[in-house]
Scaffold this active site. Structure first.
Site, PDB file in Angstrom:
ATOM      1  N   LYS A 103      13.520 -34.853  13.389  1.00  0.00           N
ATOM      2  CA  LYS A 103      13.619 -35.778  14.515  1.00  0.00           C
ATOM      3  C   LYS A 103      14.184 -37.096  14.009  1.00  0.00           C
ATOM      4  O   LYS A 103      13.778 -37.601  12.972  1.00  0.00           O
ATOM      5  CB  LYS A 103      12.225 -36.033  15.107  1.00  0.00           C
ATOM      6  CG  LYS A 103      11.822 -35.038  16.186  1.00  0.00           C
ATOM      7  CD  LYS A 103      10.662 -35.617  17.016  1.00  0.00           C
ATOM      8  CE  LYS A 103      10.532 -34.853  18.318  1.00  0.00           C
ATOM      9  NZ  LYS A 103       9.508 -35.417  19.206  1.00  0.00           N
ATOM     10  N   LYS A 130      10.352 -33.275  10.370  1.00  0.00           N
ATOM     11  CA  LYS A 130      10.285 -32.660  11.715  1.00  0.00           C
ATOM     12  C   LYS A 130      11.668 -32.509  12.337  1.00  0.00           C
ATOM     13  O   LYS A 130      11.813 -32.096  13.480  1.00  0.00           O
ATOM     14  CB  LYS A 130       9.421 -33.525  12.645  1.00  0.00           C
ATOM     15  CG  LYS A 130       7.961 -33.494  12.327  1.00  0.00           C
ATOM     16  CD  LYS A 130       7.017 -34.169  13.316  1.00  0.00           C
ATOM     17  CE  LYS A 130       7.522 -35.107  14.296  1.00  0.00           C
ATOM     18  NZ  LYS A 130       6.444 -35.750  15.102  1.00  0.00           N
TER      19      LYS A 130
HETATM   20  N1  C2G Z   1       4.306 -35.215  25.772  1.00  0.00           N
HETATM   21  C1  C2G Z   1       3.865 -34.900  27.052  1.00  0.00           C
HETATM   22  N2  C2G Z   1       4.763 -34.824  28.058  1.00  0.00           N
HETATM   23  C2  C2G Z   1       6.082 -35.075  27.837  1.00  0.00           C
HETATM   24  C3  C2G Z   1       6.528 -35.407  26.543  1.00  0.00           C
HETATM   25  C4  C2G Z   1       5.611 -35.482  25.508  1.00  0.00           C
HETATM   26  O1  C2G Z   1       2.656 -34.663  27.277  1.00  0.00           O
HETATM   27  N3  C2G Z   1       6.938 -34.984  28.884  1.00  0.00           N
HETATM   28  C5  C2G Z   1       3.306 -35.257  24.688  1.00  0.00           C
HETATM   29  C6  C2G Z   1       3.588 -34.225  23.597  1.00  0.00           C
HETATM   30  O2  C2G Z   1       3.098 -32.949  24.003  1.00  0.00           O
HETATM   31  C7  C2G Z   1       2.810 -34.807  22.413  1.00  0.00           C
HETATM   32  C8  C2G Z   1       2.925 -36.333  22.655  1.00  0.00           C
HETATM   33  O3  C2G Z   1       3.338 -36.504  24.036  1.00  0.00           O
HETATM   34  O4  C2G Z   1       1.430 -34.426  22.493  1.00  0.00           O
HETATM   35  C9  C2G Z   1       3.940 -36.991  21.741  1.00  0.00           C
HETATM   36  O5  C2G Z   1       5.185 -36.346  21.934  1.00  0.00           O
HETATM   37  P1  C2G Z   1       6.253 -36.390  20.718  1.00  0.00           P
HETATM   38  O6  C2G Z   1       6.415 -37.787  20.275  1.00  0.00           O
HETATM   39  O7  C2G Z   1       7.429 -35.565  21.109  1.00  0.00           O
HETATM   40  O8  C2G Z   1       5.403 -35.616  19.588  1.00  0.00           O
HETATM   41  P2  C2G Z   1       5.912 -34.453  18.631  1.00  0.00           P
HETATM   42  O9  C2G Z   1       7.244 -34.774  18.094  1.00  0.00           O
HETATM   43  O10 C2G Z   1       5.679 -33.184  19.360  1.00  0.00           O
HETATM   44  O11 C2G Z   1       4.901 -34.619  17.374  1.00  0.00           O
HETATM   45  O12 C2G Z   1       1.763 -33.251  14.158  1.00  0.00           O
HETATM   46  C10 C2G Z   1       2.142 -33.218  15.519  1.00  0.00           C
HETATM   47  C11 C2G Z   1       3.502 -33.811  15.708  1.00  0.00           C
HETATM   48  O13 C2G Z   1       3.605 -35.085  15.102  1.00  0.00           O
HETATM   49  C12 C2G Z   1       3.758 -33.888  17.207  1.00  0.00           C
END
Ligand code: C2G
Length: 132
Positions: free
Chosen positions: A46, A44
């Site tokens: 990340k 990803k």
């Molecule tokens: N999130 C949110 N508000 C934020 C930041 C994050 O609602 N200000 C939500 C994201 O939309 C996601 C969850 O928190 O649903 C986790 O965020 P991340 O850890 O950034 O997830 P991500 O890297 O987008 O991974 O297969 C799907 C991926 O693994 C998603």
């Protein structure tokens, strides 16, 4: 029992994550969180501050979370939904539409993101504070 699942890295846990987890849990009775392994995070593009193990420990301590499983690849979602008898798949709306293929297996809900917070914002703000 209505089972909900959501996926993410959940690094440097913040109120945006908590809002999502609380609202995901409110949609059912049991919330599974699939957190990205360190290897999947590389895919990803990340780099998490906390290791998978530590992100798992932190998530398991959150009252809304009932079970934590590893997210190792993009393609595991259909299998997870079937294997865990999931009724509702939930993601933040930055993913709007991206997982609609799951609709033949479960309900798909995209929740509005929490404005003004993100793991990268935390890292940027800390960098500024420490570098003048
Ligand atoms: N999130 C949110 N508000 C934020 C930041 C994050 O609602 N200000 C939500 C994201 O939309 C996601 C969850 O928190 O649903 C986790 O965020 P991340 O850890 O950034 O997830 P991500 O890297 O987008 O991974 O297969 C799907 C991926 O693994 C998603």
């Amino acid at each position: 029992m209505k089972k909900v699942i959501t996926y993410g890295t959940f690094d440097l846990i913040h109120n945006g994550h908590i809002n999502l987890l609380r609202r995901a849990k409110e949609l059912g009775d049991y919330l599974i969180v699939a957190i990205s392994t360190d290897e999947f995070n590389q895919i990803k593009n990340k780099k998490a501050y906390h290791s998978y193990e530590n992100r798992k420990i932190i998530l398991e301590a959150i009252r809304y979370v009932d079970e934590v499983i590893p997210e190792e690849k993009w393609e595991q979602k259909v299998n997870d939904v079937i294997h865990h008898n999931v009724d509702i798949f939930v993601m933040g709306d930055d993913w709007e539409g991206k997982f609609d293929f799951l609709k033949e297996h479960c309900e798909v809900v995209y929740l509005p993101r929490t404005i003004g917070i993100s793991t990268s914002k935390i890292k940027e703000d800390l960098y500024k504070v420490n570098n003048g």
